[in-house]
Structure formats: C-alpha cells, structure tokens
Design a protein around this motif. Sequence first.
Motif, PDB file in Angstrom:
ATOM      1  N   PHE A  33       0.855  -1.187  -0.141  1.00 48.47           N
ATOM      2  CA  PHE A  33      -0.164   0.304   0.082  1.00 48.47           C
ATOM      3  C   PHE A  33       0.732   1.319   0.326  1.00 48.47           C
ATOM      4  CE2 PHE A  33      -2.960  -2.958   1.380  1.00 48.47           C
ATOM      5  CZ  PHE A  33      -4.193  -2.752   0.940  1.00 48.47           C
ATOM      6  N   ILE A  34       0.432   2.470  -1.135  1.00 45.31           N
ATOM      7  CA  ILE A  34       1.117   3.783  -0.982  1.00 45.31           C
ATOM      8  C   ILE A  34       0.406   4.703  -0.120  1.00 45.31           C
ATOM      9  CG2 ILE A  34       1.561   5.642  -2.306  1.00 45.31           C
ATOM     10  CD1 ILE A  34       2.413   3.552  -4.864  1.00 45.31           C
ATOM     11  N   GLN A  35       0.688   5.196   1.330  1.00 45.87           N
ATOM     12  CA  GLN A  35      -0.074   6.093   1.873  1.00 45.87           C
ATOM     13  C   GLN A  35       0.128   7.112   2.220  1.00 45.87           C
ATOM     14  OE1 GLN A  35      -1.228   3.583   5.698  1.00 45.87           O
ATOM     15  NE2 GLN A  35       0.208   2.127   4.700  1.00 45.87           N
ATOM     16  N   ALA A  36      -0.957   8.484   2.741  1.00 52.19           N
ATOM     17  CA  ALA A  36       0.285   9.655   2.812  1.00 52.19           C
ATOM     18  C   ALA A  36       0.273   9.275   4.218  1.00 52.19           C
ATOM     19  CB  ALA A  36      -1.225  10.556   3.316  1.00 52.19           C
ATOM     20  N   GLY A  37       1.282  10.521   4.291  1.00 52.75           N
ATOM     21  CA  GLY A  37       2.031  10.971   5.691  1.00 52.75           C
ATOM     22  C   GLY A  37       3.351  10.269   5.371  1.00 52.75           C
ATOM     23  N   ALA A  48       3.258  14.306   3.695  1.00 51.22           N
ATOM     24  CA  ALA A  48       2.186  13.937   2.938  1.00 51.22           C
ATOM     25  C   ALA A  48       1.070  14.351   3.483  1.00 51.22           C
ATOM     26  CB  ALA A  48       2.882  13.371   1.948  1.00 51.22           C
ATOM     27  N   LYS A  49       0.193  15.057   3.492  1.00 53.51           N
ATOM     28  CA  LYS A  49      -1.092  15.216   3.500  1.00 53.51           C
ATOM     29  C   LYS A  49      -2.155  14.036   2.395  1.00 53.51           C
ATOM     30  CE  LYS A  49      -5.632  17.279   4.484  1.00 53.51           C
ATOM     31  NZ  LYS A  49      -6.235  18.405   5.251  1.00 53.51           N
ATOM     32  N   TYR A  50      -1.926  13.495   1.020  1.00 50.94           N
ATOM     33  CA  TYR A  50      -2.290  13.284   0.205  1.00 50.94           C
ATOM     34  C   TYR A  50      -1.170  13.020  -0.612  1.00 50.94           C
ATOM     35  CZ  TYR A  50      -5.732  17.056   0.805  1.00 50.94           C
ATOM     36  OH  TYR A  50      -6.652  17.531   0.400  1.00 50.94           O
ATOM     37  N   ILE A  51      -1.475  11.842  -1.070  1.00 50.28           N
ATOM     38  CA  ILE A  51      -0.542  10.754  -2.603  1.00 50.28           C
ATOM     39  C   ILE A  51      -1.245  10.860  -3.423  1.00 50.28           C
ATOM     40  CG2 ILE A  51       0.249   9.340  -0.427  1.00 50.28           C
ATOM     41  CD1 ILE A  51      -1.992   7.448  -1.363  1.00 50.28           C
ATOM     42  N   PHE A  52      -1.062  10.466  -4.853  1.00 50.65           N
ATOM     43  CA  PHE A  52      -1.284  11.317  -6.171  1.00 50.65           C
ATOM     44  C   PHE A  52      -1.410   9.829  -7.259  1.00 50.65           C
ATOM     45  CE2 PHE A  52       0.605  14.136  -3.711  1.00 50.65           C
ATOM     46  CZ  PHE A  52      -0.035  14.625  -3.756  1.00 50.65           C
ATOM     47  N   SER A 102      -5.020  13.803 -12.687  1.00 48.43           N
ATOM     48  CA  SER A 102      -3.770  13.740 -12.584  1.00 48.43           C
ATOM     49  C   SER A 102      -4.851  14.213 -10.866  1.00 48.43           C
ATOM     50  CB  SER A 102      -2.752  14.971 -11.846  1.00 48.43           C
ATOM     51  OG  SER A 102      -1.480  15.227 -13.146  1.00 48.43           O
ATOM     52  N   TYR A 103      -4.512  12.903 -10.346  1.00 54.75           N
ATOM     53  CA  TYR A 103      -5.620  13.397  -9.186  1.00 54.75           C
ATOM     54  C   TYR A 103      -4.426  12.854  -7.435  1.00 54.75           C
ATOM     55  CZ  TYR A 103      -8.326  11.952 -12.939  1.00 54.75           C
ATOM     56  OH  TYR A 103      -9.314  11.776 -13.984  1.00 54.75           O
ATOM     57  N   ARG A 104      -5.631  13.109  -6.348  1.00 58.26           N
ATOM     58  CA  ARG A 104      -5.093  12.750  -5.012  1.00 58.26           C
ATOM     59  C   ARG A 104      -5.890  11.719  -4.450  1.00 58.26           C
ATOM     60  NH1 ARG A 104      -4.746  18.978  -2.190  1.00 58.26           N
ATOM     61  NH2 ARG A 104      -7.259  19.161  -2.046  1.00 58.26           N
ATOM     62  N   SER A 105      -5.416  11.526  -2.968  1.00 60.54           N
ATOM     63  CA  SER A 105      -6.176  11.157  -2.271  1.00 60.54           C
ATOM     64  C   SER A 105      -4.956  10.979  -0.556  1.00 60.54           C
ATOM     65  CB  SER A 105      -6.296   9.386  -2.629  1.00 60.54           C
ATOM     66  OG  SER A 105      -7.344   9.239  -1.227  1.00 60.54           O
ATOM     67  N   THR A 106      -6.415  10.547   0.426  1.00 63.04           N
ATOM     68  CA  THR A 106      -5.298  10.939   1.602  1.00 63.04           C
ATOM     69  C   THR A 106      -5.760   9.440   2.243  1.00 63.04           C
ATOM     70  OG1 THR A 106      -7.760  10.848   2.614  1.00 63.04           O
ATOM     71  CG2 THR A 106      -6.571  13.559   2.172  1.00 63.04           C
ATOM     72  N   GLN A 107      -6.769   8.422   0.854  1.00 60.82           N
ATOM     73  CA  GLN A 107      -6.513   6.995   1.440  1.00 60.82           C
ATOM     74  C   GLN A 107      -5.806   5.962   0.842  1.00 60.82           C
ATOM     75  OE1 GLN A 107      -9.325   5.925   3.792  1.00 60.82           O
ATOM     76  NE2 GLN A 107      -8.959   7.786   4.072  1.00 60.82           N
ATOM     77  N   PRO A 108      -4.887   5.011   0.695  1.00 63.69           N
ATOM     78  CA  PRO A 108      -3.696   4.467   0.828  1.00 63.69           C
ATOM     79  C   PRO A 108      -4.466   4.022  -1.027  1.00 63.69           C
ATOM     80  CG  PRO A 108      -4.594   3.262   2.551  1.00 63.69           C
ATOM     81  CD  PRO A 108      -5.500   4.297   2.423  1.00 63.69           C
ATOM     82  N   ASP A 146       0.216  21.273   0.048  1.00 61.54           N
ATOM     83  CA  ASP A 146       0.798  21.408   1.860  1.00 61.54           C
ATOM     84  C   ASP A 146      -0.409  21.886   2.187  1.00 61.54           C
ATOM     85  OD1 ASP A 146       3.354  20.141   0.748  1.00 61.54           O
ATOM     86  OD2 ASP A 146       4.335  22.629   0.012  1.00 61.54           O
ATOM     87  N   GLU A 147      -1.179  22.531   1.596  1.00 60.59           N
ATOM     88  CA  GLU A 147      -2.346  23.226   3.005  1.00 60.59           C
ATOM     89  C   GLU A 147      -2.926  22.083   3.565  1.00 60.59           C
ATOM     90  OE1 GLU A 147      -4.567  25.617   0.264  1.00 60.59           O
ATOM     91  OE2 GLU A 147      -2.705  26.886  -0.201  1.00 60.59           O
TER      92      GLU A 147
END
Length: 147
Positions: A33-37, A48-52, A102-108, A146-147
């Motif tokens: 899993f690729i995860q934020a944090g 990172a709050k997000y992953i891409f 291109s998208y982002r998520s806080t979920q793995p 970053d926000e």
Amino acid sequence: MENNDYKSTQKSPTPFAQTYFHGTKADLKAGDFIQAGFNSNFGQQKNAKYIFLSATLDAAVWGAELALGEGPGRIYLVEPTGAIEDDPDLTDRKFPGNPTKSYRSTQPFRVVGEVASWEGHSAEQVKAMKDGLARLKEQGVDSLNDE
C-alpha cells in the motif's frame, strides 16, 4: 445462415476498471500500500497529507523522474482504496480541465503491478522541470497540496 455455435460460446462483455499509475523511487511489490503521512517529494517536503496517482503514463513518468531518492524511478499500477479528487496544483494552476488526469487522495493505493518498461523524458527536459520547480520554491510558491 445462423451460427448457433457462436451464440452458445459467446461470453458477456467484461468491464475494465480505470487504470491508474503512481511514479516513485520506492521499491514496492504487488499487494503493498502507498499511504499518506510520509515526506512529500514536492512543495515543502513535509509529511504528505495526500498521495497521488494519474490515469496517464506520462504524468507517472514525471513522478518517477522527479521523486526524491537515489534509486531508479519506478511506475506502479495502483488502485485507490477510497475517494480520489483532482490534484489542484495541476488542474487549477497549470492545466484547467485536468488533461494530465492527475488525482490525489488521503486514502491508500494498493499496488497491483509495475510497468516494467517505460521511456523517460530527456535529461534536458528533466533538468528544465527541476529548475522550474526550484524557481517556484525560491519565489515562495507552495503547493496547494501542502495545505
């Protein structure tokens, strides 16, 4: 003439899920899993709050080429485990309409495979992109991510 054999062996169409890519220098395997944090490769390089991810291979190539670290760039096929949204740095600032997909998520994201063979950008293109990112950082232009 009717071909009954065709009717009896015909299968229903199989839907395909959207393919997504993630470019990085991390050495991962299917099922990881690729995860934020973790530290971000861009912006302020803080946790990172997000992953891409991206639905285009070219955007993932850029991610692999620009990622921090010493290893080779790698591109993984990933599936999101939660909601994804447009990456505001690209869709709002550079490419209205999200042509880079291109998208982002806080979920793995679950790694489902790796793109074994891909062609990177020229050394000149990578240098120009890195120089441009450095200029933005010097100007205090931070990532919306970053926000």
